[in-house]
Each structure stands twice: as C-alpha cells, then as structure tokens.
Design a protein around this motif. Structure first.
Motif, PDB file in Angstrom:
ATOM      1  N   ARG A 287       0.958  -1.231   0.301  1.00 25.18           N
ATOM      2  CA  ARG A 287      -0.288  -0.108  -0.245  1.00 25.18           C
ATOM      3  C   ARG A 287       0.771   0.797  -0.408  1.00 25.18           C
ATOM      4  NH1 ARG A 287      -2.650  -3.179   3.981  1.00 25.18           N
ATOM      5  NH2 ARG A 287      -4.804  -3.553   3.079  1.00 25.18           N
ATOM      6  N   ALA A 288       1.356   1.495   0.758  1.00 24.62           N
ATOM      7  CA  ALA A 288       2.560   2.512   0.660  1.00 24.62           C
ATOM      8  C   ALA A 288       3.548   2.684  -0.606  1.00 24.62           C
ATOM      9  CB  ALA A 288       3.508   2.230   2.105  1.00 24.62           C
ATOM     10  N   GLU A 289       3.560   1.596  -1.384  1.00 23.27           N
ATOM     11  CA  GLU A 289       4.616   1.931  -2.589  1.00 23.27           C
ATOM     12  C   GLU A 289       3.626   2.151  -3.587  1.00 23.27           C
ATOM     13  OE1 GLU A 289       7.606   1.407  -5.215  1.00 23.27           O
ATOM     14  OE2 GLU A 289       7.930   1.484  -3.351  1.00 23.27           O
ATOM     15  N   LYS A 290       2.102   2.403  -3.389  1.00 30.12           N
ATOM     16  CA  LYS A 290       1.394   2.073  -4.486  1.00 30.12           C
ATOM     17  C   LYS A 290       0.527   3.707  -3.684  1.00 30.12           C
ATOM     18  CE  LYS A 290      -2.521   0.014  -5.063  1.00 30.12           C
ATOM     19  NZ  LYS A 290      -3.682  -0.737  -5.393  1.00 30.12           N
ATOM     20  N   GLN A 291       1.063   4.165  -3.271  1.00 34.01           N
ATOM     21  CA  GLN A 291       0.806   5.666  -2.666  1.00 34.01           C
ATOM     22  C   GLN A 291       1.668   6.380  -3.198  1.00 34.01           C
ATOM     23  OE1 GLN A 291      -1.504   6.794  -1.166  1.00 34.01           O
ATOM     24  NE2 GLN A 291      -3.034   5.143  -0.695  1.00 34.01           N
ATOM     25  N   LYS A 292       2.886   5.495  -2.917  1.00 29.25           N
ATOM     26  CA  LYS A 292       4.672   6.978  -3.528  1.00 29.25           C
ATOM     27  C   LYS A 292       4.251   7.079  -4.838  1.00 29.25           C
ATOM     28  CE  LYS A 292       9.844   6.890  -4.455  1.00 29.25           C
ATOM     29  NZ  LYS A 292      10.524   4.614  -3.896  1.00 29.25           N
ATOM     30  N   HIS A 304     -11.956   2.552  -5.305  1.00 27.18           N
ATOM     31  CA  HIS A 304     -12.573   2.016  -3.769  1.00 27.18           C
ATOM     32  C   HIS A 304     -11.981   1.742  -3.390  1.00 27.18           C
ATOM     33  CE1 HIS A 304     -16.885   2.888  -5.484  1.00 27.18           C
ATOM     34  NE2 HIS A 304     -16.155   2.821  -6.616  1.00 27.18           N
ATOM     35  N   GLU A 305     -10.775   2.085  -2.730  1.00 25.71           N
ATOM     36  CA  GLU A 305      -9.853   0.849  -1.502  1.00 25.71           C
ATOM     37  C   GLU A 305      -9.985  -0.089  -0.857  1.00 25.71           C
ATOM     38  OE1 GLU A 305      -5.550   1.549   0.223  1.00 25.71           O
ATOM     39  OE2 GLU A 305      -6.399   3.111  -0.427  1.00 25.71           O
ATOM     40  N   SER A 306      -9.680  -1.482  -0.533  1.00 28.95           N
ATOM     41  CA  SER A 306     -10.144  -2.241   0.339  1.00 28.95           C
ATOM     42  C   SER A 306      -9.309  -2.713   1.133  1.00 28.95           C
ATOM     43  CB  SER A 306     -10.775  -3.343  -0.612  1.00 28.95           C
ATOM     44  OG  SER A 306     -10.749  -4.835   0.184  1.00 28.95           O
ATOM     45  N   VAL A 307      -8.944  -2.597   2.773  1.00 36.14           N
ATOM     46  CA  VAL A 307      -8.623  -3.569   3.791  1.00 36.14           C
ATOM     47  C   VAL A 307      -9.414  -4.031   4.206  1.00 36.14           C
ATOM     48  CG1 VAL A 307      -7.620  -3.192   5.437  1.00 36.14           C
ATOM     49  CG2 VAL A 307      -7.825  -0.877   3.639  1.00 36.14           C
ATOM     50  N   GLY A 344      -7.791  -6.811  -6.255  1.00 35.32           N
ATOM     51  CA  GLY A 344      -7.125  -5.393  -6.765  1.00 35.32           C
ATOM     52  C   GLY A 344      -5.799  -4.778  -5.403  1.00 35.32           C
ATOM     53  N   THR A 345      -5.915  -4.670  -4.492  1.00 36.41           N
ATOM     54  CA  THR A 345      -5.183  -4.409  -3.206  1.00 36.41           C
ATOM     55  C   THR A 345      -3.713  -4.633  -3.863  1.00 36.41           C
ATOM     56  OG1 THR A 345      -7.203  -4.856  -1.672  1.00 36.41           O
ATOM     57  CG2 THR A 345      -4.842  -5.076  -0.629  1.00 36.41           C
ATOM     58  N   ILE A 346      -3.489  -6.020  -4.006  1.00 34.04           N
ATOM     59  CA  ILE A 346      -1.751  -6.239  -4.547  1.00 34.04           C
ATOM     60  C   ILE A 346      -1.264  -5.673  -6.167  1.00 34.04           C
ATOM     61  CG2 ILE A 346      -1.928  -8.128  -2.858  1.00 34.04           C
ATOM     62  CD1 ILE A 346      -1.670  -9.584  -5.575  1.00 34.04           C
ATOM     63  N   LEU A 347      -2.619  -5.305  -6.663  1.00 34.10           N
ATOM     64  CA  LEU A 347      -1.585  -4.822  -8.188  1.00 34.10           C
ATOM     65  C   LEU A 347      -2.103  -2.860  -8.142  1.00 34.10           C
ATOM     66  CD1 LEU A 347      -4.654  -6.547 -10.129  1.00 34.10           C
ATOM     67  CD2 LEU A 347      -2.501  -7.704  -9.718  1.00 34.10           C
ATOM     68  N   ASP A 475     -14.897  -7.107 -11.572  1.00 40.66           N
ATOM     69  CA  ASP A 475     -15.400  -8.553 -10.197  1.00 40.66           C
ATOM     70  C   ASP A 475     -13.883  -9.753  -9.975  1.00 40.66           C
ATOM     71  OD1 ASP A 475     -18.345  -8.591  -9.914  1.00 40.66           O
ATOM     72  OD2 ASP A 475     -18.698  -9.409 -11.948  1.00 40.66           O
ATOM     73  N   ILE A 476     -12.928  -9.256 -11.008  1.00 39.27           N
ATOM     74  CA  ILE A 476     -11.224  -9.342 -10.736  1.00 39.27           C
ATOM     75  C   ILE A 476     -10.774  -8.724  -9.829  1.00 39.27           C
ATOM     76  CG2 ILE A 476      -9.576 -10.053 -12.282  1.00 39.27           C
ATOM     77  CD1 ILE A 476     -10.859  -9.790 -14.592  1.00 39.27           C
ATOM     78  N   SER A 477     -10.726  -7.112  -9.646  1.00 37.84           N
ATOM     79  CA  SER A 477     -10.352  -6.722  -8.346  1.00 37.84           C
ATOM     80  C   SER A 477     -10.605  -7.686  -6.964  1.00 37.84           C
ATOM     81  CB  SER A 477     -10.706  -5.110  -9.447  1.00 37.84           C
ATOM     82  OG  SER A 477     -10.153  -4.781  -7.910  1.00 37.84           O
ATOM     83  N   ASN A 478     -12.164  -7.585  -7.240  1.00 35.83           N
ATOM     84  CA  ASN A 478     -12.587  -7.602  -5.811  1.00 35.83           C
ATOM     85  C   ASN A 478     -12.263  -9.474  -5.531  1.00 35.83           C
ATOM     86  OD1 ASN A 478     -13.616  -5.371  -4.693  1.00 35.83           O
ATOM     87  ND2 ASN A 478     -15.922  -5.915  -6.720  1.00 35.83           N
ATOM     88  N   THR A 479     -12.122  -9.942  -6.548  1.00 36.18           N
ATOM     89  CA  THR A 479     -11.392 -11.341  -6.001  1.00 36.18           C
ATOM     90  C   THR A 479     -11.155 -11.588  -4.831  1.00 36.18           C
ATOM     91  OG1 THR A 479     -12.042 -11.865  -7.867  1.00 36.18           O
ATOM     92  CG2 THR A 479     -10.176 -13.132  -7.075  1.00 36.18           C
ATOM     93  N   LEU A 480     -11.809 -12.513  -3.685  1.00 39.12           N
ATOM     94  CA  LEU A 480     -11.320 -12.652  -2.780  1.00 39.12           C
ATOM     95  C   LEU A 480      -9.778 -13.271  -2.936  1.00 39.12           C
ATOM     96  CD1 LEU A 480     -11.214 -12.542   0.431  1.00 39.12           C
ATOM     97  CD2 LEU A 480     -12.393 -14.764   0.820  1.00 39.12           C
ATOM     98  N   ILE A 481      -9.058 -13.078  -1.992  1.00 37.35           N
ATOM     99  CA  ILE A 481      -7.236 -13.413  -2.317  1.00 37.35           C
ATOM    100  C   ILE A 481      -6.703 -13.948  -0.871  1.00 37.35           C
ATOM    101  CG2 ILE A 481      -7.056 -13.371  -4.687  1.00 37.35           C
ATOM    102  CD1 ILE A 481      -4.027 -11.405  -3.833  1.00 37.35           C
ATOM    103  N   VAL A 482      -5.943 -14.476  -0.551  1.00 40.32           N
ATOM    104  CA  VAL A 482      -5.104 -14.917   0.136  1.00 40.32           C
ATOM    105  C   VAL A 482      -3.561 -14.809   0.132  1.00 40.32           C
ATOM    106  CG1 VAL A 482      -6.471 -17.149   1.548  1.00 40.32           C
ATOM    107  CG2 VAL A 482      -4.666 -17.831   0.199  1.00 40.32           C
ATOM    108  N   VAL A 483      -2.568 -14.042   0.996  1.00 40.25           N
ATOM    109  CA  VAL A 483      -1.593 -13.660   0.884  1.00 40.25           C
ATOM    110  C   VAL A 483      -0.391 -14.115   2.040  1.00 40.25           C
ATOM    111  CG1 VAL A 483       0.255 -11.218   0.860  1.00 40.25           C
ATOM    112  CG2 VAL A 483      -2.141 -11.809  -0.727  1.00 40.25           C
ATOM    113  N   PRO A 484       0.363 -14.547   1.342  1.00 42.64           N
ATOM    114  CA  PRO A 484       1.422 -15.346   2.817  1.00 42.64           C
ATOM    115  C   PRO A 484       3.138 -14.624   2.659  1.00 42.64           C
ATOM    116  CG  PRO A 484       0.804 -16.658   0.907  1.00 42.64           C
ATOM    117  CD  PRO A 484       0.134 -15.908   0.450  1.00 42.64           C
TER     118      PRO A 484
END
Length: 506
Positions: A287-292, A304-307, A344-347, A475-484
């Motif tokens: 998120r910080a890198e995206k803000q930059k 519509h940023e999701s957290v 979409g959060t990680i893209l 819908d692609i952006s809203n896809t629920l994923i898991v991040v390790p």
C-alpha cells in the motif's frame, strides 16, 4: 482391455466354436446346409426368389481341407481363404448361399417423419431407424446390414412391419436358423472391413454375399445364443466400469493438482516460519509503494480501496470508509501470518486490452487475444498482427511487460499466464493485464493462487453473460485471495514445482 474389446473377444470365441462345448449328438451343420439349399430350391420353383447365377457349395475334401464348387466349375481348394479352424460338426458357407440378402428401396426424405404418427412404420437406413413412414415393404424378423456411410456393416434387427431403404440390406434366413445367432455372428464378422475406401464408404451386396461364414449345428446355435445373451451384458457392464475408470484415471491428475493447490492456499503445504515477515506487514508495504506511485503520477488511485483485517476473531473489510463483517465470505482458516485481501489490493495496475478491433496486417507487432493464451501458455503461432503505429498507441494504456500476468476474461475465463518474453505486444479486450511489484509478490505464486479452487470458484460464479461470457474487471479486482509472507510464497512455489513434476508422471 476396453468393454468393446472384451465383447469382440467373446464374439470371436463364439464364431470359432470356443464359447460352448460341441455335442456329438447334434445334427451336423452339413445337414442344415442341405435343408437350406432344399428350401431355397423350393422357393425358386414357386417363383418367390430368384435362382443364384453361380451357387456356392463348400465341403471338406478327403484331405480334410475346404473345397468350393461354384456353379458347374470344378471344386477348388480355398484353404488360404479360411481365416481360422472350426469344429468338425461345423461348416463354412458363403453368406449368399446361406441367406438371401436384398437391399431395400429408396424413399424421398420428405416422406420420412422424425417422430412416430398413427399407422406409421419404422424406416430403416444405413444405421438403424431413420424415421417413420406410412408405407412398409417388409414384414417379419430380419437382421439388417447397413450398407452406406461411415458405420456401414453395422447390424440391426427389425421385427414386424417396416420399411427398408436402399441403404439397408435385409437378411432372409431359412430352415429355422436362429435369428439372434445370425445377428451375433454377422456382428462378429466386422463387415465394415469390406467397405469401399471412398469419402462415403459403402458395401456392395455382391461383396457381402462372398464373405465366408462359419455355420454350427442348429442346436449349438441355440446354445451359443443363450451363452452370449448371458455374458454380453456382463461385458457391457464391464465396459461402463472400465470407461468410468478411464475417465477417473484421466481426471485424477487434474483433481489431484486442484487438491494440492487448495492445500497450498490454505497454508497446509509447507510449514510456517515464525521469523518470516507477516503478510500484514507485506500488504502495508505494498500500500505504501502504491501511495508513492500515485503521488508521482505513475499510477491511478483506487476508487474503492479495500482493507481486510481481523478483529475479535472475525474478518472485517473497510471499503469507502465503511466497515462490515465479511465472515460469510471467508472460506477457510489460514495461518496467523497470512492475510485475506482483494486481488486489486496487491495490483498497481489492472486493465484489459483495446475494446476496438484494430486493423490487422500480415506482419507487424503481435496482437494477443484469449485464444492465444487459453492453453495456459503465451502462443504467438496463430496470433494476429497490427502496425507499429497502432501498437504504440494501444501500449500507452495497456503495456504488458516481462513478469506481468495475463488473465483470460472473455469466453474461457480465469486462465493466468506469466509474460515470459521481453518483446512488446498488444492485447485485445478478452485479456486482462495484472501489474504488481514483483519484488513484493511472487508472480508464480499468484498464478498458482488464481488456478486454485479458491479463485476458480469465484471465476465461475462471476463469469456472466450468454454465449461469449465475460468476467468483468470490477469482479476481477474484487476477487478474494490469500497472501502468505513473501518468503513462504517462494517456498510454496518450489514445493509445488516438485510435486507437479511427479504428478505429470502419473
């Protein structure tokens, strides 16, 4: 052995006299053949059938070899024609001397109904019932040989009143020959092998008449029929089970991979390392890198940023300043160091190719659509090409680069591939482009994640439309994923690589 191969083996045993034991008390087949000849002669005298021009009689000579006398010619040894040995009580005969084969008559297709109607009769063609007509040209119990088309030589059975077209050869039997036995033996002969090798294969009645046919005594015909009626259904049942096993074996590696991917995205494939930077910190860095990059004007801000975060042992999502519990969306538990988030959060960039069809040229810059990646690989062998000028214009908005992920979104949806070349190309609307910081997310892990049941179920649910279905960008952006954690992503990728190499050998 397949079910059909088993049936063929059983029928082959039957025609060779190996299915049931011979009985020395049976009237030999030679006597049956004499009765058939006598019956046919009587019908000829009565004008009911025509006399054969060159009748055939096959007999055993003093040397125990088969001889054939055709018409008034001298007997000739046909040992080289006989395909196999038969019991002493059996005889060889030509189909034309044993039966009467007659093709039906042509009838206009306009007179054939696809459905039954009052007082209609089944109409037999080259592969069984073709439809229904209001006339009939046969009445009785007949084996029928299809004589036209790819399935010529197939055997059907017609009873009662029916119509036979010119593509159906009706087999008349004599001397109380067992009809069911005739159907079985004709099937075993594989008459298709005598068809003409043309675009539309066909069987000439004259050629069928010349085929050698093994004849057992009447009593043995009945025993063979009884045995076949008992064992062939068992072969059919075996065929169903064998087909199911084939399908299972074919599908097993695919299902196994899905199960392994599911284990991987649930954090059960490799052990967690407490020294790994947790995914929550990783997502903060993303998120910080995206803000930059937004501040530098290099990427656009998420509308519509999701957290997604944990609180009180539940999962919540903050979207547009509003928090809501999303426990009903969470499909399974994950390790403490993992996080759920939206794709979409990680893209840094999620877009698709041009929505307008460009002007194609013979050579130029490759133009990739869903068909060029639906195999799971980036395939340029059959792609279209556009001019360099048009490509440069399209590339301003949608710029696939080495390491990015392409994702099918129209037609065959949800197939991800990694861009593995440095050469430029353009995309059509049927392909989405996923760009992200490859130092913070493993592109190989993301491909495995998208291929997992977790994401594929969402793909199936959210792919909409009729005909050429579409998985829309929202819908692609809203896809629920898991991040390790990032290090665990790499461990998962390495583990999957080793496992899938073994799966491919199954």
């Amino acid at each position: 052995m397949t079910g059909q191969q088993l049936k063929n083996s059983i029928l082959q045993m039957a025609v060779q006299g190996k299915l049931v034991p011979q009985d020395p008390n049976d009237e030999p087949a030679s006597v049956l053949l004499e009765r058939i000849r006598a019956e046919k002669e009587q019908l000829i005298k009565e004008g009911k059938i025509k006399k054969e021009k060159n009748s055939s009689i096959i007999f055993r000579g003093a040397d125990n070899l088969p001889y054939e006398k055709v018409g008034k010619n001298e007997p000739v040894c046909i040992a080289d024609e006989v395909p196999f040995e038969i019991p002493e009580s059996w005889e060889w005969a030509r189909l034309g001397s044993l039966f009467l084969l007659q093709a039906g008559k042509n009838i206009s297709a306009s007179k054939i109904s696809e459905v039954e109607f009052p007082d209609s009769y089944p109409c037999y063609g080259g592969n069984g019932i073709r439809g229904y007509v209001n006339v009939q040209n046969h009445n009785g119990d007949y084996p029928i040989i299809g004589r036209q088309g790819a399935l010529c030589g197939n055997i059907k059975r017609a009873t009662g009143k029916f119509y036979a077209t010119e593509h159906a050869v009706c087999v008349s039997t004599f001397a109380h020959t067992d009809i069911t036995w005739v159907c079985f033996f004709l099937t075993a002969l594989n008459l298709n092998q005598y068809a003409t090798a043309t675009a539309q294969p066909g069987l000439a009645v004259a050629n069928i008449n010349r085929v050698l046919f093994p004849v057992p005594p009447i009593a043995e015909q009945e025993r063979i029929t009884t045995r076949l009626l008992k064992v062939l259904p068992m072969a059919d049942a075996y065929g169903v089970k064998e087909k199911a096993l084939q399908d299972y074996n074919k599908d097993f590696p695919v299902q196994l991979k899905k199960s392994i991917l599911q284990e991987a995205v649930q954090g059960k494939l490799v052990p967690q390392n407490p020294s790994d930077e947790p995914a929550s910190v990783l997502l903060e860095r993303i998120r910080a890198e995206k803000q930059k990059l937004i501040a530098e004007g290099k990427i656009k801000k998420d509308k519509h940023e999701s957290v997604i975060f944990r609180r009180d042992n539940s999962h919540y999502e903050k979207l547009d300043g509003i928090e809501r519990c999303i426990d009903d969306e969470i499909p399974f538990d994950i390790p403490e160091t993992w996080c759920f988030c939206r794709l979409g959060t990680i893209l840094y960039k999620l877009t698709d190719g041009t929505h307008s069809r460009p002007k194609y040229v013979e050579t130029g810059v490759p133009f990739i659509s869903v068909k060029d990646i639906s195999s799971g690989m980036l395939d340029f062998s059959n792609c279209k090409f556009i001019t360099e000028i048009e490509h440069k214009e399209l590339y301003k908005r949608c710029n696939p680069e080495y390491g990015d992920i392409l994702l099918t979104k129209v037609g065959t949806t949800g197939i991800p591939i990694i861009v593995n070349i440095t050469d430029e190309f353009s995309l059509f609307v049927s392909v989405a482009l996923l760009k992200f910081d490859q130092k913070l997310m493993s592109n190989e892990y993301l491909v495995h994640l998208i291929n997992s049941p977790l994401v594929q179920k969402q793909v199936e649910k959210n792919t909409r439309g009729v005909g050429n279905k579409n998985w829309v960008m929202r819908d692609i952006s809203n896809t629920l994923i898991v991040v390790p954690p990032l290090k665990e992503q790499y461990r998962i990728v390495e583990k999957l690589k080793n496992i899938f190499n073994n799966c491919n050998n199954l």
